[in-house]
Design an enzyme around this catalytic site. Sequence first.
Site, PDB file in Angstrom:
ATOM      1  N   CYS A 118       0.859  -1.186   0.000  1.00 29.12           N
ATOM      2  CA  CYS A 118       0.000   0.000   0.000  1.00 29.12           C
ATOM      3  C   CYS A 118       0.892   1.232   0.000  1.00 29.12           C
ATOM      4  O   CYS A 118       2.059   1.168  -0.404  1.00 29.12           O
ATOM      5  CB  CYS A 118      -0.983  -0.030   1.166  1.00 29.12           C
ATOM      6  SG  CYS A 118      -0.214  -0.059   2.808  1.00 29.12           S
ATOM      7  N   ASN A 136       2.218   1.405   4.424  1.00 27.54           N
ATOM      8  CA  ASN A 136       2.567   0.124   5.067  1.00 27.54           C
ATOM      9  C   ASN A 136       2.274   0.123   6.566  1.00 27.54           C
ATOM     10  O   ASN A 136       2.974  -0.525   7.347  1.00 27.54           O
ATOM     11  CB  ASN A 136       4.032  -0.263   4.797  1.00 27.54           C
ATOM     12  CG  ASN A 136       4.380  -1.705   5.154  1.00 27.54           C
ATOM     13  OD1 ASN A 136       5.495  -1.993   5.565  1.00 27.54           O
ATOM     14  ND2 ASN A 136       3.440  -2.623   5.014  1.00 27.54           N
ATOM     15  N   CYS A 183      -1.459   0.521   7.440  1.00 26.06           N
ATOM     16  CA  CYS A 183      -2.898   0.226   7.571  1.00 26.06           C
ATOM     17  C   CYS A 183      -3.300  -0.988   6.718  1.00 26.06           C
ATOM     18  O   CYS A 183      -3.528  -2.080   7.242  1.00 26.06           O
ATOM     19  CB  CYS A 183      -3.741   1.443   7.164  1.00 26.06           C
ATOM     20  SG  CYS A 183      -3.431   2.924   8.152  1.00 26.06           S
ATOM     21  N   ARG A 184      -3.385  -0.786   5.401  1.00 24.62           N
ATOM     22  CA  ARG A 184      -3.967  -1.825   4.546  1.00 24.62           C
ATOM     23  C   ARG A 184      -3.061  -3.025   4.326  1.00 24.62           C
ATOM     24  O   ARG A 184      -3.490  -4.173   4.519  1.00 24.62           O
ATOM     25  CB  ARG A 184      -4.362  -1.215   3.181  1.00 24.62           C
ATOM     26  CG  ARG A 184      -5.514  -0.242   3.273  1.00 24.62           C
ATOM     27  CD  ARG A 184      -5.646   0.560   2.004  1.00 24.62           C
ATOM     28  NE  ARG A 184      -4.503   1.474   1.829  1.00 24.62           N
ATOM     29  CZ  ARG A 184      -4.252   2.190   0.745  1.00 24.62           C
ATOM     30  NH1 ARG A 184      -5.073   2.099  -0.287  1.00 24.62           N
ATOM     31  NH2 ARG A 184      -3.221   3.003   0.690  1.00 24.62           N
ATOM     32  N   SER A 185      -1.807  -2.786   3.902  1.00 27.87           N
ATOM     33  CA  SER A 185      -0.977  -3.950   3.534  1.00 27.87           C
ATOM     34  C   SER A 185      -0.564  -4.812   4.731  1.00 27.87           C
ATOM     35  O   SER A 185      -0.533  -6.046   4.593  1.00 27.87           O
ATOM     36  CB  SER A 185       0.222  -3.562   2.665  1.00 27.87           C
ATOM     37  OG  SER A 185       1.091  -2.675   3.313  1.00 27.87           O
ATOM     38  N   ASP A 208      -8.311   3.554   1.339  1.00 28.96           N
ATOM     39  CA  ASP A 208      -7.340   3.994   2.349  1.00 28.96           C
ATOM     40  C   ASP A 208      -8.102   4.501   3.587  1.00 28.96           C
ATOM     41  O   ASP A 208      -8.835   5.482   3.496  1.00 28.96           O
ATOM     42  CB  ASP A 208      -6.483   5.114   1.754  1.00 28.96           C
ATOM     43  CG  ASP A 208      -5.328   5.495   2.664  1.00 28.96           C
ATOM     44  OD1 ASP A 208      -5.351   5.119   3.851  1.00 28.96           O
ATOM     45  OD2 ASP A 208      -4.415   6.176   2.173  1.00 28.96           O
TER      46      ASP A 208
HETATM   47  P1  4NP Z   1      -1.856   2.718   4.209  1.00 28.24           P
HETATM   48  O1  4NP Z   1      -2.457   4.090   4.803  1.00 28.24           O
HETATM   49  O2  4NP Z   1      -1.294   3.075   2.830  1.00 28.24           O
HETATM   50  O3  4NP Z   1      -3.026   1.816   4.124  1.00 28.24           O
HETATM   51  O4  4NP Z   1      -0.780   2.260   5.177  1.00 28.24           O
HETATM   52  C1  4NP Z   1      -1.672   5.243   4.911  1.00 28.24           C
HETATM   53  C2  4NP Z   1      -0.834   5.401   5.996  1.00 28.24           C
HETATM   54  C3  4NP Z   1      -0.049   6.547   6.118  1.00 28.24           C
HETATM   55  C4  4NP Z   1      -0.126   7.520   5.141  1.00 28.24           C
HETATM   56  C5  4NP Z   1      -0.969   7.369   4.051  1.00 28.24           C
HETATM   57  C6  4NP Z   1      -1.749   6.227   3.939  1.00 28.24           C
HETATM   58  N1  4NP Z   1       0.645   8.721   5.278  1.00 28.24           N
HETATM   59  O5  4NP Z   1       0.484   9.619   4.457  1.00 28.24           O
HETATM   60  O6  4NP Z   1       1.484   8.775   6.207  1.00 28.24           O
END
Ligand code: 4NP
Length: 162
Positions: free
Chosen positions: A11, A14, A16-18, A130
Amino acid sequence: MSPPSRLLFVCLGNICRSPTAEGVMRAVIDDAGLDGRILCDSAGTGGWHVGDRPDSRARAEARRRGIELTHRGQQVRAPDDLRPHDLVLAMDRANLRDLQAMAPPEWPDGRIRLLRDFEPGAPPHSEVPDPYYGGDDGFAEVYDICVAACTGLLAHLLDAEG
Ligand code: 4NP
């Protein structure tokens, strides 16, 4: 016996989703009695959370469903980061584009896919939304999607094995 397949879930951050998809896929593999046959890891296309634990909301949702997310954030930046893996699963279309831009030149088409391509009944090109800037219900939705998509993914991998 053939060597284990290596899956990489990717994602943006790294956290939340992945890591959720990685943890869910491990549980799905475990439940099928296939522990050790398929290895799972995750990474982000962005580097803000390298070394971090998953987001506390993702960990809370996973714990509520019976799994612990123990991953530490890592980033994919270059073809060599992808080469150890047999199949790379992108959470959304932006991740997919970024991964395709760093794909090893010798890789055949099809080694980088959207995770939800494997979710039975999901429309083509579906994304894992997201949840980072939203509420707790977004994390529950992500978890549900990961269960459906990872279950479909395991069925696909077993089918492909024949
Ligand atoms: P993820 O979510 O891609 O599912 O881990 C996010 C986590 C952090 C950020 C963006 C999306 N960020 O901008 O820090």
